[in-house]
Design a protein around this motif. Structure first.
Motif, PDB file in Angstrom:
ATOM      1  N   ASP A  67      -1.837  -2.542  -8.500  1.00 32.50           N
ATOM      2  CA  ASP A  67      -0.770  -2.628  -7.504  1.00 32.50           C
ATOM      3  C   ASP A  67      -0.796  -1.473  -6.515  1.00 32.50           C
ATOM      4  OD1 ASP A  67       0.508  -4.888  -8.860  1.00 32.50           O
ATOM      5  OD2 ASP A  67       1.114  -3.426 -10.390  1.00 32.50           O
ATOM      6  N   LEU A  68      -1.125  -0.290  -7.016  1.00 29.66           N
ATOM      7  CA  LEU A  68      -1.048   0.930  -6.205  1.00 29.66           C
ATOM      8  C   LEU A  68      -2.287   1.779  -6.435  1.00 29.66           C
ATOM      9  CD1 LEU A  68       0.510   3.113  -4.499  1.00 29.66           C
ATOM     10  CD2 LEU A  68       1.509   3.889  -6.673  1.00 29.66           C
ATOM     11  N   VAL A  69      -2.896   2.227  -5.340  1.00 26.12           N
ATOM     12  CA  VAL A  69      -4.036   3.146  -5.410  1.00 26.12           C
ATOM     13  C   VAL A  69      -3.591   4.508  -4.896  1.00 26.12           C
ATOM     14  CG1 VAL A  69      -6.355   3.665  -4.576  1.00 26.12           C
ATOM     15  CG2 VAL A  69      -5.721   1.306  -5.116  1.00 26.12           C
ATOM     16  N   SER A  70      -3.848   5.537  -5.677  1.00 24.80           N
ATOM     17  CA  SER A  70      -3.560   6.908  -5.279  1.00 24.80           C
ATOM     18  C   SER A  70      -4.867   7.558  -4.840  1.00 24.80           C
ATOM     19  CB  SER A  70      -2.938   7.678  -6.453  1.00 24.80           C
ATOM     20  OG  SER A  70      -2.477   8.937  -6.042  1.00 24.80           O
ATOM     21  N   VAL A  71      -4.945   7.935  -3.556  1.00 26.58           N
ATOM     22  CA  VAL A  71      -6.170   8.500  -2.986  1.00 26.58           C
ATOM     23  C   VAL A  71      -6.024  10.020  -2.946  1.00 26.58           C
ATOM     24  CG1 VAL A  71      -7.649   8.610  -0.954  1.00 26.58           C
ATOM     25  CG2 VAL A  71      -6.602   6.426  -1.624  1.00 26.58           C
ATOM     26  N   LYS A  84     -10.005   0.375   2.549  1.00 22.91           N
ATOM     27  CA  LYS A  84     -10.487  -0.677   1.655  1.00 22.91           C
ATOM     28  C   LYS A  84      -9.415  -1.107   0.663  1.00 22.91           C
ATOM     29  CE  LYS A  84     -15.404   0.449   2.011  1.00 22.91           C
ATOM     30  NZ  LYS A  84     -16.602   1.016   1.320  1.00 22.91           N
ATOM     31  N   ALA A  85      -8.608  -0.146   0.194  1.00 16.79           N
ATOM     32  CA  ALA A  85      -7.520  -0.495  -0.730  1.00 16.79           C
ATOM     33  C   ALA A  85      -6.481  -1.360  -0.033  1.00 16.79           C
ATOM     34  CB  ALA A  85      -6.887   0.772  -1.287  1.00 16.79           C
ATOM     35  N   LEU A  86      -6.105  -0.982   1.185  1.00 14.32           N
ATOM     36  CA  LEU A  86      -5.132  -1.783   1.941  1.00 14.32           C
ATOM     37  C   LEU A  86      -5.683  -3.177   2.226  1.00 14.32           C
ATOM     38  CD1 LEU A  86      -3.957   0.950   4.492  1.00 14.32           C
ATOM     39  CD2 LEU A  86      -2.559  -0.055   2.656  1.00 14.32           C
ATOM     40  N   HIS A  91      -1.030  -1.471  -2.374  1.00 13.05           N
ATOM     41  CA  HIS A  91      -0.283  -0.352  -1.798  1.00 13.05           C
ATOM     42  C   HIS A  91      -1.119   0.913  -1.954  1.00 13.05           C
ATOM     43  CE1 HIS A  91       3.248  -2.882  -1.554  1.00 13.05           C
ATOM     44  NE2 HIS A  91       3.251  -3.083  -2.854  1.00 13.05           N
ATOM     45  N   VAL A  92      -0.906   1.888  -1.049  1.00 18.69           N
ATOM     46  CA  VAL A  92      -1.688   3.125  -1.106  1.00 18.69           C
ATOM     47  C   VAL A  92      -0.772   4.333  -0.968  1.00 18.69           C
ATOM     48  CG1 VAL A  92      -3.473   4.533  -0.004  1.00 18.69           C
ATOM     49  CG2 VAL A  92      -3.777   2.052  -0.182  1.00 18.69           C
ATOM     50  N   PHE A  93      -0.950   5.264  -1.891  1.00 17.39           N
ATOM     51  CA  PHE A  93      -0.404   6.614  -1.763  1.00 17.39           C
ATOM     52  C   PHE A  93      -1.584   7.499  -1.404  1.00 17.39           C
ATOM     53  CE2 PHE A  93       0.428  10.859  -3.269  1.00 17.39           C
ATOM     54  CZ  PHE A  93       1.766  11.077  -2.952  1.00 17.39           C
ATOM     55  N   VAL A  94      -1.542   8.148  -0.235  1.00 21.72           N
ATOM     56  CA  VAL A  94      -2.655   8.975   0.200  1.00 21.72           C
ATOM     57  C   VAL A  94      -2.180  10.409   0.344  1.00 21.72           C
ATOM     58  CG1 VAL A  94      -2.264   8.322   2.626  1.00 21.72           C
ATOM     59  CG2 VAL A  94      -4.464   9.307   1.939  1.00 21.72           C
ATOM     60  N   GLU A  95      -2.900  11.311  -0.296  1.00 24.45           N
ATOM     61  CA  GLU A  95      -2.523  12.716  -0.254  1.00 24.45           C
ATOM     62  C   GLU A  95      -2.635  13.283   1.160  1.00 24.45           C
ATOM     63  OE1 GLU A  95      -1.145  15.201  -1.435  1.00 24.45           O
ATOM     64  OE2 GLU A  95      -0.590  14.403  -3.380  1.00 24.45           O
ATOM     65  N   ARG A 117       1.523  -4.019   3.285  1.00 19.70           N
ATOM     66  CA  ARG A 117       1.442  -3.100   2.142  1.00 19.70           C
ATOM     67  C   ARG A 117       2.033  -1.755   2.536  1.00 19.70           C
ATOM     68  NH1 ARG A 117       1.205  -5.847  -2.165  1.00 19.70           N
ATOM     69  NH2 ARG A 117       2.408  -7.070  -0.670  1.00 19.70           N
ATOM     70  N   LEU A 118       2.473  -1.008   1.533  1.00 17.29           N
ATOM     71  CA  LEU A 118       2.987   0.338   1.762  1.00 17.29           C
ATOM     72  C   LEU A 118       1.834   1.325   1.926  1.00 17.29           C
ATOM     73  CD1 LEU A 118       5.849   0.529  -0.883  1.00 17.29           C
ATOM     74  CD2 LEU A 118       6.100   0.181   1.591  1.00 17.29           C
ATOM     75  N   LEU A 119       1.952   2.203   2.901  1.00 17.28           N
ATOM     76  CA  LEU A 119       1.067   3.354   3.057  1.00 17.28           C
ATOM     77  C   LEU A 119       1.962   4.578   3.028  1.00 17.28           C
ATOM     78  CD1 LEU A 119      -1.673   4.684   3.652  1.00 17.28           C
ATOM     79  CD2 LEU A 119      -1.204   4.333   6.107  1.00 17.28           C
ATOM     80  N   VAL A 120       1.877   5.349   1.956  1.00 15.48           N
ATOM     81  CA  VAL A 120       2.823   6.432   1.713  1.00 15.48           C
ATOM     82  C   VAL A 120       2.079   7.768   1.693  1.00 15.48           C
ATOM     83  CG1 VAL A 120       4.498   7.382   0.084  1.00 15.48           C
ATOM     84  CG2 VAL A 120       4.354   4.904   0.437  1.00 15.48           C
TER      85      VAL A 120
END
Length: 331
Positions: A67-71, A84-86, A91-95, A117-120
């Motif tokens: 569901d969620l990828v943390s980059v 690519k995740a989006l 959903h993507v959490f990107v540092e 999708r969420l981009l956080v």
């Protein structure tokens, strides 16, 4: 209880903190981790009982049970796994920084909107109690509008040996840009900045940036990697916000644990991430938990702002240009 299925890409020291924080959340299941270093990812998979480990991010992103990828890759390597995740519907959490140029950051946001999708962005200071309480005070209106914002962030010289891989503006200053934009509640109108390379590196180890906002607020940001290693002070950060009817301020250096011994003084930053006997606490856990709660409830994660983060990247580029040319940059 429904759970958010999480995968983590990038397992340096901060990536492992993500792993610890996610695993401590009852509403999360970490289903996969990825890092190019095969031995490292295998060891962490065994240590944290993660069922699937990868050295190739593309293989991980082909899964349909995430569901969620943390980059949490290197600063200039966020774009490819995030896009690519989006595009695969996650959903993507990107540092932070979300990217190291404005073009990539806007492309990422556009893709997130197209995919629904969420981009956080990973701006953890919004979940630090001191920074968050200062924002709450400003939002309450008790002190009036902010007029002047001063943000200082200092780190030991030894850390610069690693982090000079990225321009100081994208490594240190980007944190304070997000806070300044958050506190001011306005877009940056102009930038004048100065940089110095005391240790002789290709990128400055000291940056001063003066910002003027569209609503009239001013901000001064001071960042450097020049704290002597022998001082054993990991963070010497401070905040002062002068508002129309009062002042808010704090110093991180004096708010944390300090130890004096025969080996000297040591200061520990415990408010961002702490794991003691398997019990995890800190702002990172709060940040990731908040995002996962929003995913489960379908709510918009309004305490974060990808719009603010992308504005921060635009301002960061202007700071670098101002340092290079010696000119004030209008945005």
């Amino acid at each position: 209880m429904p759970k958010v299925r999480v995968a983590i890409i990038g397992l340096g020291s901060w990536g492992e903190c993500h792993l610890e924080a996610f695993r401590s959340l009852p509403q999360v299941e970490v289903v996969a981790i990825c890092d190019a270093r095969e031995e490292l990812v295998r060891q962490l998979g065994e240590a944290y009982s993660i069922p699937d480990v990868y050295t190739n991010a593309d293989e991980l992103l082909n899964r349909d049970d995430v569901d969620l990828v943390s980059v949490v890759t290197y600063e200039d390597s966020h774009y490819d796994p995030t896009m690519k995740a989006l595009q695969s519907g996650k959903h993507v959490f990107v540092e932070k920084p979300v990217a190291t140029n404005f073009r990539e950051s806007t492309a990422m946001w556009q893709t997130a909107k197209e995919q629904g999708r969420l981009l956080v962005p990973g701006h953890v200071l919004r979940f630090d109690p001191q920074y968050a309480e200062a924002h709450h005070m400003l939002q309450s209106g008790r002190l009036g509008k902010p007029v002047s914002i001063y943000l200082r962030r200092a780190r030991p010289r030894a850390l610069f040996e690693t982090y000079q891989r990225t321009h100081t503006v994208f490594e240190l200053t980007v944190n304070d840009l997000d806070i300044a934009i958050w506190y001011a509640g306005s877009e940056v109108k102009s930038v004048k900045a100065y940089g110095r390379s005391v240790m002789g590196a290709d990128v400055p180890d000291l940056v001063w940036a003066c910002l003027e906002f569209a609503n009239g607020a001013l901000a001064v940001i001071e960042n450097h990697w020049l704290t002597p290693n022998e001082a054993n002070i990991m963070m010497a950060d401070s905040v002062e916000v002068v508002a129309e009817q009062g002042i808010i301020g704090f110093e991180v250096q004096h708010a944390g644990l300090q130890t004096w011994s025969g080996q000297g003084r040591d200061t520990s930053a415990l408010h961002i991430h702490l794991n003691r006997n398997g019990r995890v606490s800190g702002a990172l856990k709060e940040e990731l938990g908040y995002l996962c709660d929003c995913i489960l409830s379908g709510e918009d994660p309004v305490q974060t702002s990808i719009g603010d983060a992308i504005q921060g990247i635009k301002v960061a580029e202007a700071i670098i240009e101002s340092i290079r040319t010696g000119r004030e940059i209008k945005l």
